[in-house]
Design a protein around this motif. Sequence first.
Motif, PDB file in Angstrom:
ATOM      1  N   PRO A  51     -10.739  12.198  13.003  1.00  0.00           N
ATOM      2  CA  PRO A  51     -11.178  10.866  12.572  1.00  0.00           C
ATOM      3  C   PRO A  51     -10.176  10.193  11.657  1.00  0.00           C
ATOM      4  CG  PRO A  51     -12.946  12.483  12.347  1.00  0.00           C
ATOM      5  CD  PRO A  51     -11.684  13.252  12.631  1.00  0.00           C
ATOM      6  N   ILE A  52     -10.303   8.886  11.542  1.00  0.00           N
ATOM      7  CA  ILE A  52      -9.437   8.088  10.674  1.00  0.00           C
ATOM      8  C   ILE A  52      -9.880   8.286   9.226  1.00  0.00           C
ATOM      9  CG2 ILE A  52      -8.694   5.746  10.094  1.00  0.00           C
ATOM     10  CD1 ILE A  52      -9.517   5.059  13.075  1.00  0.00           C
ATOM     11  N   ALA A  53      -8.944   8.645   8.353  1.00  0.00           N
ATOM     12  CA  ALA A  53      -9.264   8.835   6.939  1.00  0.00           C
ATOM     13  C   ALA A  53      -9.230   7.488   6.224  1.00  0.00           C
ATOM     14  CB  ALA A  53      -8.272   9.799   6.297  1.00  0.00           C
ATOM     15  N   PHE A  54     -10.335   7.163   5.584  1.00  0.00           N
ATOM     16  CA  PHE A  54     -10.369   5.965   4.724  1.00  0.00           C
ATOM     17  C   PHE A  54     -11.304   6.252   3.562  1.00  0.00           C
ATOM     18  CE2 PHE A  54     -13.834   5.364   7.751  1.00  0.00           C
ATOM     19  CZ  PHE A  54     -14.878   4.866   6.975  1.00  0.00           C
ATOM     20  N   GLU A  55     -11.153   5.496   2.497  1.00  0.00           N
ATOM     21  CA  GLU A  55     -11.979   5.708   1.307  1.00  0.00           C
ATOM     22  C   GLU A  55     -13.184   4.778   1.315  1.00  0.00           C
ATOM     23  OE1 GLU A  55     -10.008   6.983  -2.618  1.00  0.00           O
ATOM     24  OE2 GLU A  55      -8.657   5.483  -1.795  1.00  0.00           O
ATOM     25  N   SER A  56     -14.306   5.296   0.846  1.00  0.00           N
ATOM     26  CA  SER A  56     -15.473   4.445   0.619  1.00  0.00           C
ATOM     27  C   SER A  56     -16.402   5.174  -0.329  1.00  0.00           C
ATOM     28  CB  SER A  56     -16.202   4.124   1.926  1.00  0.00           C
ATOM     29  OG  SER A  56     -16.829   5.280   2.438  1.00  0.00           O
ATOM     30  N   ASP A  57     -17.141   4.408  -1.098  1.00  0.00           N
ATOM     31  CA  ASP A  57     -18.063   5.029  -2.035  1.00  0.00           C
ATOM     32  C   ASP A  57     -19.330   4.189  -2.148  1.00  0.00           C
ATOM     33  OD1 ASP A  57     -19.244   6.590  -3.916  1.00  0.00           O
ATOM     34  OD2 ASP A  57     -17.848   6.171  -5.527  1.00  0.00           O
ATOM     35  N   CYS A  58     -19.276   3.114  -2.924  1.00  0.00           N
ATOM     36  CA  CYS A  58     -20.505   2.367  -3.205  1.00  0.00           C
ATOM     37  C   CYS A  58     -20.980   1.523  -2.031  1.00  0.00           C
ATOM     38  CB  CYS A  58     -20.295   1.465  -4.423  1.00  0.00           C
ATOM     39  SG  CYS A  58     -19.213   0.039  -4.105  1.00  0.00           S
ATOM     40  N   ARG A  59     -20.048   0.991  -1.243  1.00  0.00           N
ATOM     41  CA  ARG A  59     -20.341   0.069  -0.147  1.00  0.00           C
ATOM     42  C   ARG A  59     -21.130  -1.156  -0.618  1.00  0.00           C
ATOM     43  NH1 ARG A  59     -19.915   2.766   5.663  1.00  0.00           N
ATOM     44  NH2 ARG A  59     -18.607   4.511   5.100  1.00  0.00           N
ATOM     45  N   GLU A  60     -20.956  -1.491  -1.891  1.00  0.00           N
ATOM     46  CA  GLU A  60     -21.602  -2.667  -2.467  1.00  0.00           C
ATOM     47  C   GLU A  60     -20.593  -3.600  -3.140  1.00  0.00           C
ATOM     48  OE1 GLU A  60     -24.498  -1.084  -5.132  1.00  0.00           O
ATOM     49  OE2 GLU A  60     -25.874  -0.474  -3.538  1.00  0.00           O
ATOM     50  N   GLY A  61     -19.309  -3.336  -2.916  1.00  0.00           N
ATOM     51  CA  GLY A  61     -18.276  -4.206  -3.475  1.00  0.00           C
ATOM     52  C   GLY A  61     -18.067  -4.053  -4.959  1.00  0.00           C
ATOM     53  N   ILE A  62     -18.377  -2.870  -5.532  1.00  0.00           N
ATOM     54  CA  ILE A  62     -18.228  -2.728  -6.978  1.00  0.00           C
ATOM     55  C   ILE A  62     -17.342  -1.559  -7.401  1.00  0.00           C
ATOM     56  CG2 ILE A  62     -20.408  -3.858  -7.533  1.00  0.00           C
ATOM     57  CD1 ILE A  62     -21.683  -1.130  -7.853  1.00  0.00           C
ATOM     58  N   CYS A  63     -16.938  -0.699  -6.460  1.00  0.00           N
ATOM     59  CA  CYS A  63     -16.143   0.471  -6.873  1.00  0.00           C
ATOM     60  C   CYS A  63     -14.657   0.310  -6.567  1.00  0.00           C
ATOM     61  CB  CYS A  63     -16.687   1.739  -6.234  1.00  0.00           C
ATOM     62  SG  CYS A  63     -16.225   1.961  -4.499  1.00  0.00           S
ATOM     63  N   GLY A  64     -14.298  -0.503  -5.594  1.00  0.00           N
ATOM     64  CA  GLY A  64     -12.903  -0.755  -5.280  1.00  0.00           C
ATOM     65  C   GLY A  64     -12.226   0.279  -4.413  1.00  0.00           C
ATOM     66  N   ALA A  65     -12.951   1.309  -3.970  1.00  0.00           N
ATOM     67  CA  ALA A  65     -12.310   2.381  -3.213  1.00  0.00           C
ATOM     68  C   ALA A  65     -11.966   1.993  -1.781  1.00  0.00           C
ATOM     69  CB  ALA A  65     -13.216   3.613  -3.196  1.00  0.00           C
ATOM     70  N   CYS A  66     -12.621   0.980  -1.248  1.00  0.00           N
ATOM     71  CA  CYS A  66     -12.566   0.714   0.189  1.00  0.00           C
ATOM     72  C   CYS A  66     -11.342  -0.079   0.649  1.00  0.00           C
ATOM     73  CB  CYS A  66     -13.825  -0.052   0.606  1.00  0.00           C
ATOM     74  SG  CYS A  66     -13.972  -1.685  -0.182  1.00  0.00           S
ATOM     75  N   GLY A  67     -10.528  -0.561  -0.258  1.00  0.00           N
ATOM     76  CA  GLY A  67      -9.506  -1.536   0.094  1.00  0.00           C
ATOM     77  C   GLY A  67      -8.507  -1.096   1.153  1.00  0.00           C
ATOM     78  N   VAL A  68      -8.340  -1.911   2.179  1.00  0.00           N
ATOM     79  CA  VAL A  68      -7.305  -1.733   3.197  1.00  0.00           C
ATOM     80  C   VAL A  68      -6.759  -3.114   3.562  1.00  0.00           C
ATOM     81  CG1 VAL A  68      -8.263   0.391   4.172  1.00  0.00           C
ATOM     82  CG2 VAL A  68      -8.999  -1.818   5.081  1.00  0.00           C
ATOM     83  N   MET A  69      -5.633  -3.118   4.248  1.00  0.00           N
ATOM     84  CA  MET A  69      -5.074  -4.364   4.766  1.00  0.00           C
ATOM     85  C   MET A  69      -5.633  -4.597   6.165  1.00  0.00           C
ATOM     86  SD  MET A  69      -3.072  -5.390   2.315  1.00  0.00           S
ATOM     87  CE  MET A  69      -2.005  -6.633   3.037  1.00  0.00           C
ATOM     88  N   ILE A  70      -6.195  -5.778   6.386  1.00  0.00           N
ATOM     89  CA  ILE A  70      -6.769  -6.133   7.680  1.00  0.00           C
ATOM     90  C   ILE A  70      -6.045  -7.374   8.199  1.00  0.00           C
ATOM     91  CG2 ILE A  70      -8.863  -6.774   8.913  1.00  0.00           C
ATOM     92  CD1 ILE A  70     -10.438  -5.410   6.631  1.00  0.00           C
ATOM     93  N   ASN A  71      -5.312  -7.198   9.284  1.00  0.00           N
ATOM     94  CA  ASN A  71      -4.476  -8.279   9.824  1.00  0.00           C
ATOM     95  C   ASN A  71      -3.590  -8.887   8.738  1.00  0.00           C
ATOM     96  OD1 ASN A  71      -5.491  -7.949  12.390  1.00  0.00           O
ATOM     97  ND2 ASN A  71      -6.962  -9.625  12.251  1.00  0.00           N
ATOM     98  N   GLY A  72      -3.024  -8.010   7.914  1.00  0.00           N
ATOM     99  CA  GLY A  72      -2.070  -8.435   6.903  1.00  0.00           C
ATOM    100  C   GLY A  72      -2.664  -8.990   5.637  1.00  0.00           C
ATOM    101  N   GLN A  73      -3.990  -8.990   5.508  1.00  0.00           N
ATOM    102  CA  GLN A  73      -4.646  -9.509   4.317  1.00  0.00           C
ATOM    103  C   GLN A  73      -5.407  -8.393   3.609  1.00  0.00           C
ATOM    104  OE1 GLN A  73      -6.602 -12.877   6.639  1.00  0.00           O
ATOM    105  NE2 GLN A  73      -6.193 -13.906   4.705  1.00  0.00           N
ATOM    106  N   ALA A  74      -5.233  -8.311   2.296  1.00  0.00           N
ATOM    107  CA  ALA A  74      -5.959  -7.318   1.523  1.00  0.00           C
ATOM    108  C   ALA A  74      -7.458  -7.605   1.600  1.00  0.00           C
ATOM    109  CB  ALA A  74      -5.490  -7.336   0.066  1.00  0.00           C
TER     110      ALA A  74
END
Length: 248
Positions: A51-74
């Motif tokens: 599987p693809i490794a990515f970070e996630s935790d709160c899934r409520e937009g408050i922990c900051g772990a989920c950030g990736v670049m999507i079509n060149g935009q953070a």
Amino acid sequence: MDLTLRVWRQAGPEAPGRFETYQATDVKEDMSFLEMLDVLNERLAAEGTEPIAFESDCREGICGACGVMINGQAHGPQRGTATCQLHMRLYNDGDTIVVEPFRAASFPIVKDLVVDRGALDRIIAAGGYITVPAGSAPDANLIPVPKDDADLAMDAAACIGCGACVAACPNGAANLFTAAKVAHLNLLPQGQPERDGRTEHMVDTMESWFGSCTSHRECEAACPKEISIDFIAMMNRDYLRAKLHSRR
């Protein structure tokens, strides 16, 4: 929707990386971006593919772990939105989406979409202490705080430390992150005893890990909490003041 995903895969920090193409099928518009990746990962695991490794935790937009670049935009195309709260209704059937980790020299890749944001922690550690014997914590309402200062401090404290400002900056600067962390402490009465030392230590640590700010304002545009670059001006003022005081 059926989507084509081009995802960055990298086995480890020293391993060569590459984009791999996957088909995400039957994607519901109410899915979040991370839910879509979860469904894809379940299929990859069932097929015997890692599987693809990515970070996630709160899934409520408050922990900051989920950030990736999507079509060149953070964090993707929707302003003021973290990746975990980005919904697939923003995309159309047949779209191609490029997903890659935050790109910055200070954020080494751990695996796939996961990066090491430890440099941000070092900035906080540089100023996150007190040297006065403060005793037990007083009741919150015993210390009068002007409403304008309290509101501004809360605006700064909204920073979730995701690193989007660094990834979006052409210089890889962390000034918006540092300014937010400095400001939410320096604006309040409780933060005054350490104000000069805190500012000096945090900014000096930032400069040793990140590039310098040249006011492109990409950080403000990419920030999921829409933190203003006015805080950078406040930090620069406090830093100058701290350096002048330390020379006396």
